[in-house]
Design a protein around this motif. Structure first.
Motif, mmCIF file in Angstrom:
data_model
loop_
_atom_site.group_PDB
_atom_site.id
_atom_site.type_symbol
_atom_site.label_atom_id
_atom_site.label_comp_id
_atom_site.label_asym_id
_atom_site.label_seq_id
_atom_site.Cartn_x
_atom_site.Cartn_y
_atom_site.Cartn_z
ATOM 1 N N ALA A 1 36.630 24.831 64.688
ATOM 2 C CA ALA A 1 35.800 24.384 63.570
ATOM 3 C C ALA A 1 36.662 23.824 62.443
ATOM 4 O O ALA A 1 36.336 22.787 61.840
ATOM 5 N N GLU A 2 37.773 24.472 62.171
ATOM 6 C CA GLU A 2 38.698 24.017 61.127
ATOM 7 C C GLU A 2 39.251 22.638 61.457
ATOM 8 O O GLU A 2 39.308 21.748 60.600
ATOM 9 N N ALA A 3 39.641 22.443 62.712
ATOM 10 C CA ALA A 3 40.185 21.144 63.131
ATOM 11 C C ALA A 3 39.136 20.045 63.005
ATOM 12 O O ALA A 3 39.436 18.928 62.570
ATOM 13 N N TYR A 4 37.908 20.367 63.371
ATOM 14 C CA TYR A 4 36.820 19.393 63.276
ATOM 15 C C TYR A 4 36.580 18.974 61.831
ATOM 16 O O TYR A 4 36.419 17.790 61.513
ATOM 17 N N LEU A 5 36.577 19.943 60.929
ATOM 18 C CA LEU A 5 36.284 19.672 59.523
ATOM 19 C C LEU A 5 37.358 18.833 58.843
ATOM 20 O O LEU A 5 37.085 18.142 57.858
ATOM 21 N N LYS A 6 38.561 18.872 59.359
ATOM 22 C CA LYS A 6 39.657 18.121 58.738
ATOM 23 C C LYS A 6 39.504 16.615 58.938
ATOM 24 O O LYS A 6 40.107 15.821 58.209
ATOM 25 N N THR A 7 38.697 16.207 59.903
ATOM 26 C CA THR A 7 38.508 14.771 60.154
ATOM 27 C C THR A 7 37.038 14.341 60.053
ATOM 28 O O THR A 7 36.710 13.203 60.342
ATOM 29 N N ALA A 8 36.177 15.260 59.621
ATOM 30 C CA ALA A 8 34.732 14.980 59.579
ATOM 31 C C ALA A 8 34.363 14.091 58.398
ATOM 32 O O ALA A 8 35.127 13.915 57.449
#
Length: 412
Positions: A127-134
Motif C-alpha cells: 500500500a505504501e509503494a502504491y501511494l508513492k506514485t498514485a
C-alpha cells in the motif's frame, strides 16, 4: 404482536415510534435502547446474541428487527433463524457486503456495478509503494467496520501515508483497518437509498441526503451523520433511472448468483457525478440518520411491509408529498474525543419537532448525554424551509454542556 428491536440509536427510536402507531403492537422491547425508546417500550440490557435468542423465546417475541451492523456481521440473524424465530435482516454471509469493504468492492467489480476504480491492500508495504506514485486526491477506506469513521480523503502523499499507518500499523480502528481499499476520488453529491428486500427483489425508498462531515459546508472529519433530509432535492428522475440500471439491477443479479438474497434492509450509499451514479458502499441495514427522515414520510404500514418481506410477498412503497429534515445534536469533540454525562434540559419545551434521543440515557430522574450523537430533531413540512425552521428553533431550546450541531442542514 410483541416486537424486539436491537440497537440504541436514533434509527431504532424512529423504527420503534413508527411501529408503535400500530394497535396490533402490544409490546416493544429494545436492546439496549435509549431514553426515547424507554418511553415507547421497554429497554433491556442484553447485548449477547445467545442471550437475545433466549430472551426472545422466553418473552414469546413475534418479530425481531436488527439495527446495528455489528450484530448482523456477528451472525445474529443466523442464530435467531436456527431457533425458529422470525427476524428481519441479512445472514452473516450476506452482511459481509458491509462487514468487508474489500469483499464488497470485488463484488461490485465482478458484476459491473458502477463504482469508483480501486485497489485493495492487506500488505502495508505494498500500500505504501502504491501511494508513492498514485494520483491525488484519493479515498482510503478501512475494510472492516469502523462506525462510519473509517473513510478518509487524502489530498496528498504525506497525508495518505499517515492514514494507512494509522489504519494498518497503529490500528486506530482495531482489526477493521488491517486491510484497506484505496480508490479514486469522485466529485459530486452524495445520495442515500434504502431498499426493502423481500428475498427476491429490492424495493427502493425515496432518496435521502445525509450530512456526514462534522463541520459546516461539508468540512471536518467524517461522522456517523450530522443530519439528513428526504427526499433528496438533488436526486432527479434521471438519476433514479441510472441508479436502477447501473447499480440496483447488477447488485440484484450478483446477490442471486451468490445466494445472498434475504429479507431486510439494504442501503446504497451513492456519489452522483457529472457521469452519473456511482456506488460508494453497501450497508446491510437501514441508514442512520436517513431512517429518521424516511419513516415520517412512509405511508405504508411498517409492520405489514416487514412481514410481507419476510413472507416473500410483493410490496409497493408509497410516500407523502412532504419534506423531512433531521438535525443531529452531538457532544462537543465528536467524532474525536468527547465527554458524556451532562444533563439534557428543556426537552419538554420542544413543540415543533419529534425528539429522538440517541446517545442519551435516563438516571436519577433526568436525561444525560451518553454518546457522540445525542439528540435527533425531526420535522416535516410542505417545504424544506418550513421543516428546517422547526428543527433549528427547537435546537435552540435544548441545553446540555458542550452541545454542538451544524448550522447548514437542509441548506444544500
Amino acid at each position: 404482536m410483541r416486537i424486539l428491536i436491537i440497537g440504541n440509536g436514533g434509527r431504532e427510536a424512529a423504527i420503534g415510534k413508527k411501529l408503535a402507531e400500530d394497535r396490533r403492537v402490544t409490546q416493544i422491547f429494545f436492546a439496549k435502547g435509549n431514553a426515547t425508546t424507554e418511553q415507547i417500550g421497554k429497554n433491556i440490557s442484553l447485548t449477547d446474541n445467545r442471550e437475545l435468542v433466549n430472551f426472545a423465546i422466553r418473552e414469546a417475541v413475534d418479530l425481531t428487527i436488527v439495527g446495528p451492523e455489528a450484530f448482523l456481521v456477528s451472525g445474529i440473524v443466523d442464530d435467531f433463524t436456527k431457533a425458529g424465530l422470525r427476524i428481519f435482516g441479512p445472514s452473516k454471509k450476506v452482511a459481509n457486503l458491509e462487514g468487508s469493504k474489500a469483499y464488497s468492492k470485488k463484488f461490485m467489480q465482478e458484476y459491473g456495478v458502477k463504482t469508483a476504480s480501486a485497489q485493495i491492500f492487506s500488505s502495508y508495504v505494498e500500500a505504501e509503494a502504491y501511494l508513492k506514485t498514485a494520483q491525488y486526491p484519493l479515498i482510503i477506506k478501512a475494510s472492516g467496520l469502523a462506525q462510519g469513521k473509517g473513510v478518509v480523503l487524502a489530498d496528498d502523499k504525506d497525508e495518505a501515508l499517515k492514514i494507512i499507518h494509522d489504519f494498518m500499523i497503529a490500528k486506530i480502528y482495531g482489526d477493521a483497518g488491517i486491510k484497506v481499499v484505496i480508490e479514486e476520488y469522485l466529485k459530486g453529491f452524495e445520495a442515500s437509498i434504502i431498499c426493502f428486500s423481500n428475498g427476491k427483489d429490492l424495493i427502493p425508498c425515496i432518496a435521502a441526503k445525509d450530512y456526514k462531515r462534522a463541520g459546516n459546508n461539508h468540512t471536518g472529519p467524517n461522522t456517523g451523520g450530522m443530519g439528513s433530509v428526504a427526499p433528496s432535492p438533488e436526486f432527479t428522475a434521471a438519476h433514479e433511472e441510472d441508479f436502477r440500471k447501473n447499480i440496483l439491477e447488477p447488485t440484484l443479479r450478483g446477490m442471486k448468483d451468490n445466494y445472498l438474497m434475504f429479507s431486510g434492509f439494504i442501503f446504497f450509499g451513492l456519489m452522483v457525478t457529472d457521469k452519473g451514479c456511482h456506488l460508494l458502499e453497501y450497508n446491510m441495514r437501514s441508514g442512520d440518520p436517513e431512517t429518521q427522515v424516511i419513516m415520517p414520510l412512509l405511508e405504508n404500514n411498517l409492520l405489514d411491509t416487514i412481514n410481507d418481506c419476510i413472507d416473500g410477498k410483493d410490496i409497493e412503497l408509497k410516500f407523502k408529498d412532504e419534506k423531512a429534515v433531521c438535525l443531529v445534536m452531538v457532544s462537543g469533540g465528536y467524532p474525536g474525543k468527547y465527554q458524556t454525562g451532562y444533563e439534557i434540559t428543556n426537552l419538554n419545551r420542544v413543540n415543533q419537532s419529534s425528539v429522538l434521543l440517541a446517545g442519551a440515557s435516563s438516571k436519577a430522574g433526568g436525561i444525560y448525554s451518553a454518546g457522540g450523537r445525542v439528540v435527533n430533531l425531526v420535522a416535516t413540512g410542505a417545504s424544506f424551509d418550513e421543516a428546517r425552521k422547526k428543527v433549528y428553533e427547537d435546537a435552540k431550546t435544548i441545553q446540555f454542556d458542550y452541545a454542538y450541531y451544524r448550522d447548514d442542514i437542509a441548506k444544500f
